[in-house]
Design a protein around this motif. Structure first.
Motif, short mmCIF file in Angstrom:
data_model
loop_
_atom_site.label_atom_id
_atom_site.label_comp_id
_atom_site.label_asym_id
_atom_site.label_seq_id
_atom_site.Cartn_x
_atom_site.Cartn_y
_atom_site.Cartn_z
N ARG A 52 -8.36 102.53 -14.71
CA ARG A 52 -8.54 103.99 -14.73
C ARG A 52 -9.91 104.26 -14.16
O ARG A 52 -10.93 103.97 -14.78
CB ARG A 52 -8.43 104.53 -16.15
CG ARG A 52 -7.07 104.29 -16.75
CD ARG A 52 -6.75 105.23 -17.85
NE ARG A 52 -6.41 106.53 -17.33
CZ ARG A 52 -5.48 107.32 -17.87
NH1 ARG A 52 -4.83 106.98 -18.92
NH2 ARG A 52 -5.23 108.51 -17.34
N CYS A 74 0.90 109.26 -4.66
CA CYS A 74 2.12 108.85 -5.33
C CYS A 74 2.96 107.95 -4.42
O CYS A 74 3.22 108.29 -3.27
CB CYS A 74 2.92 110.08 -5.71
SG CYS A 74 4.43 109.72 -6.58
N TRP A 87 0.04 102.83 -7.53
CA TRP A 87 -0.47 104.14 -7.95
C TRP A 87 0.36 104.63 -9.12
O TRP A 87 1.58 104.74 -9.04
CB TRP A 87 -0.35 105.11 -6.78
CG TRP A 87 -0.97 106.45 -6.98
CD1 TRP A 87 -2.22 106.84 -6.59
CD2 TRP A 87 -0.37 107.62 -7.58
NE1 TRP A 87 -2.43 108.16 -6.91
CE2 TRP A 87 -1.32 108.66 -7.52
CE3 TRP A 87 0.87 107.88 -8.15
CZ2 TRP A 87 -1.07 109.94 -8.02
CZ3 TRP A 87 1.12 109.14 -8.67
CH2 TRP A 87 0.15 110.15 -8.58
N LEU A 88 -0.29 104.91 -10.25
CA LEU A 88 0.43 105.48 -11.40
C LEU A 88 0.04 106.93 -11.63
O LEU A 88 0.80 107.70 -12.19
CB LEU A 88 0.14 104.68 -12.67
CG LEU A 88 0.65 103.25 -12.72
CD1 LEU A 88 0.41 102.68 -14.11
CD2 LEU A 88 2.11 103.16 -12.39
N GLY A 89 -1.16 107.30 -11.26
CA GLY A 89 -1.66 108.65 -11.46
C GLY A 89 -2.88 108.85 -10.60
O GLY A 89 -3.35 107.89 -9.97
N PRO A 90 -3.42 110.08 -10.55
CA PRO A 90 -4.56 110.33 -9.67
C PRO A 90 -5.76 109.41 -9.96
O PRO A 90 -6.52 109.10 -9.05
CB PRO A 90 -4.91 111.78 -9.97
CG PRO A 90 -3.67 112.38 -10.51
CD PRO A 90 -2.96 111.28 -11.24
N GLU A 91 -5.91 109.02 -11.22
CA GLU A 91 -7.03 108.13 -11.53
C GLU A 91 -6.52 106.93 -12.32
O GLU A 91 -7.25 106.36 -13.13
CB GLU A 91 -8.11 108.87 -12.32
CG GLU A 91 -8.72 110.01 -11.53
CD GLU A 91 -9.91 110.64 -12.22
OE1 GLU A 91 -10.26 110.21 -13.32
OE2 GLU A 91 -10.48 111.58 -11.64
N GLU A 92 -5.28 106.55 -12.10
CA GLU A 92 -4.71 105.47 -12.89
C GLU A 92 -3.91 104.54 -11.97
O GLU A 92 -3.07 105.00 -11.20
CB GLU A 92 -3.79 106.04 -13.97
CG GLU A 92 -3.23 104.98 -14.89
CD GLU A 92 -2.42 105.58 -16.03
OE1 GLU A 92 -2.13 106.77 -16.00
OE2 GLU A 92 -2.08 104.82 -16.94
N LEU A 164 7.14 103.70 -7.57
CA LEU A 164 7.19 105.00 -8.24
C LEU A 164 7.40 104.80 -9.73
O LEU A 164 8.16 103.92 -10.14
CB LEU A 164 8.35 105.84 -7.67
CG LEU A 164 8.21 106.25 -6.20
CD1 LEU A 164 9.53 106.77 -5.67
CD2 LEU A 164 7.14 107.31 -6.05
N SER A 165 6.75 105.62 -10.50
CA SER A 165 6.95 105.61 -11.94
C SER A 165 8.03 106.63 -12.26
O SER A 165 7.88 107.80 -11.96
CB SER A 165 5.62 105.99 -12.60
OG SER A 165 5.76 105.97 -13.99
N ASN B 8 1.58 116.24 -8.23
CA ASN B 8 1.20 114.92 -7.72
C ASN B 8 2.37 114.15 -7.13
O ASN B 8 2.21 113.42 -6.17
CB ASN B 8 0.58 114.08 -8.84
CG ASN B 8 -0.75 114.62 -9.29
OD1 ASN B 8 -1.63 114.87 -8.49
ND2 ASN B 8 -0.89 114.84 -10.58
N THR B 61 6.47 110.78 -17.69
CA THR B 61 7.00 109.52 -17.18
C THR B 61 6.42 109.18 -15.81
O THR B 61 6.57 108.06 -15.34
CB THR B 61 8.53 109.59 -17.10
OG1 THR B 61 9.02 110.10 -18.33
CG2 THR B 61 9.14 108.23 -16.88
N CYS B 63 3.03 110.71 -13.38
CA CYS B 63 1.58 110.59 -13.20
C CYS B 63 0.80 110.92 -14.47
O CYS B 63 -0.41 110.80 -14.48
CB CYS B 63 1.13 111.49 -12.06
SG CYS B 63 1.54 113.23 -12.32
#
Lengths: 212, 143
Positions: A52, A74, A87-92, A164-165, B8, B61, B63
């Protein structure tokens, strides 16, 4: 059955004692796989690191230099050598590396990431036990996943090298398309049994001859 | 099933999201000065709008980021998707003041920094302007 001799090193002992989250399904995966149609296996004990950090911060750039870049948005995957960053999130982000990269086996990945983070804002957390890895491969793998995934998995929308999550079979999973006909699925360890059986059930029809 | 356009991740099924209730309910600037009635109204009293309703959503689930959404509670039409901390876009051309007990400033849970992408929805609103908007918490707010 019992080990009569003590393992030579604690390293070997650790390996022999580990039980992967879907170990009880290993035989079922072998019998359920349809050769050259769709095959399922568990790639147990991959090294995974949760990151993170803000990509644009100094710490983020130091970490990017160690790991070979952080993915921008993403679906994108970066990394160099054996290690990939999802990539899981903008800062993760989630780093996925071979088993040998783990600290307990003498790998330097996690210490180097931790050193790169330094006192910057963020986290470097060993998440190797959080998820397990299923590999679904074969021409029918997309058809199997489409039974329980709402994403557009057609090759024109989902290119190889995209992660992708999302949800598969109603459980949260990270889906990584590693090749044209190969997917890696990362369910949390507690969901591994469910997802393994769900995939076996979805694969079963391809063992029978196609009905015209 | 709603098809929600995450700022996102793009369009995803509703089941990937969690609902976060009414948006733009600011934390009181001076909570200690509120009467029990006002505090209860801040905690529990929410609008029950028929029509366009601003609400918070979490892409749990995907981002794992929060965002705001303007949704019609009758037709389920998603009129706008916009970041946390930005003012409510005026989709229907009406002036709709923020509701709340003490402050009209931004809510203190601001994390949004990405511009909204509403290409996947049938949005009729344009993206809100974020230029003149403070994203700091109101004075007296606790983190």
């Amino acid at each position: 059955m019992a080990e009569t001799a003590a393992p030579a090193t604690s390293y070997e002992k650790n390996l022999s004692l580990r039980i992967s989250p879907a170990a009880q399904l290993r035989a079922a995966f072998e019998t359920g796989s349809v050769r050259d149609v769709v095959e399922l296996s568990e790639k147990a004990f991959l090294t995974m690191v949760g990151l993170r950090v803000n990509r644009d911060s100094d710490a983020g750039q130091r970490i990017a230099a160690v790991i070979g870049g952080l993915p921008a948005g993403c679906g994108s995957v970066s990394g160099s050598g054996d290690a990939s960053v999802l990539w899981l999130g903008p800062e993760e982000f989630l780093v996925i590396a071979p088993t040998e990269a783990h600290e307990s086996l003498g790998g330097g990945l996690i210490p180097s990431l931790r050193e790169a983070l330094g006192d910057g804002g963020g986290q470097v957390v060993d998440l190797s036990a959080n998820r397990t890895t299923f590999e679904l491969t074969g021409p029918r793998s997309r058809a199997v996943l489409e039974k329980g995934c709402a994403l557009d998995l057609h090759p024109r929308a989902l290119k190889a090298g995209t992660a992708l999550s999302t949800e598969i079979g109603n459980i949260p999973v990270v889906l990584w398309k590693t090749g044209e006909e190969t997917f890696r699925l990362f369910p949390r360890a507690s969901f591994a049994d469910f997802l393994g059986r769900w995939l076996l059930d979805a694969m079963r029809e391809y063992a029978s001859p196609e009905v015209p | 099933m709603l098809l929600i356009s995450c700022p996102n991740c793009g369009s995803r099924d509703e089941t990937e999201f969690h609902y976060g209730g009414q948006a733009h309910v600011p934390y009181p600037e001076n909570p200690n000065e509120l009467s029990d009635r006002q505090w209860a109204e801040f905690l529990f009293y929410r609008d029950n709008t028929k029509g366009a309703f601003a609400e918070r959503w979490l892409h749990s689930t995907g981002c794992r980021q929060w965002f705001n959404m303007l949704r019609d509670t009758v037709t389920y039409e998603i009129q706008a998707v916009y970041p946390m901390g930005t003012p409510r876009p005026d989709a229907a051309g009406r002036v709709t003041p923020d509701t709340g007990t003490a402050s009209t400033a931004a809510d203190s849970t601001t994390t949004g920094n990405a511009s909204p992408d509403i290409s996947g929805t049938n949005a009729s609103a344009t993206a809100p302007s974020t230029s003149s908007f403070s994203t700091t918490a109101p004075e007296g707010a606790t983190k």
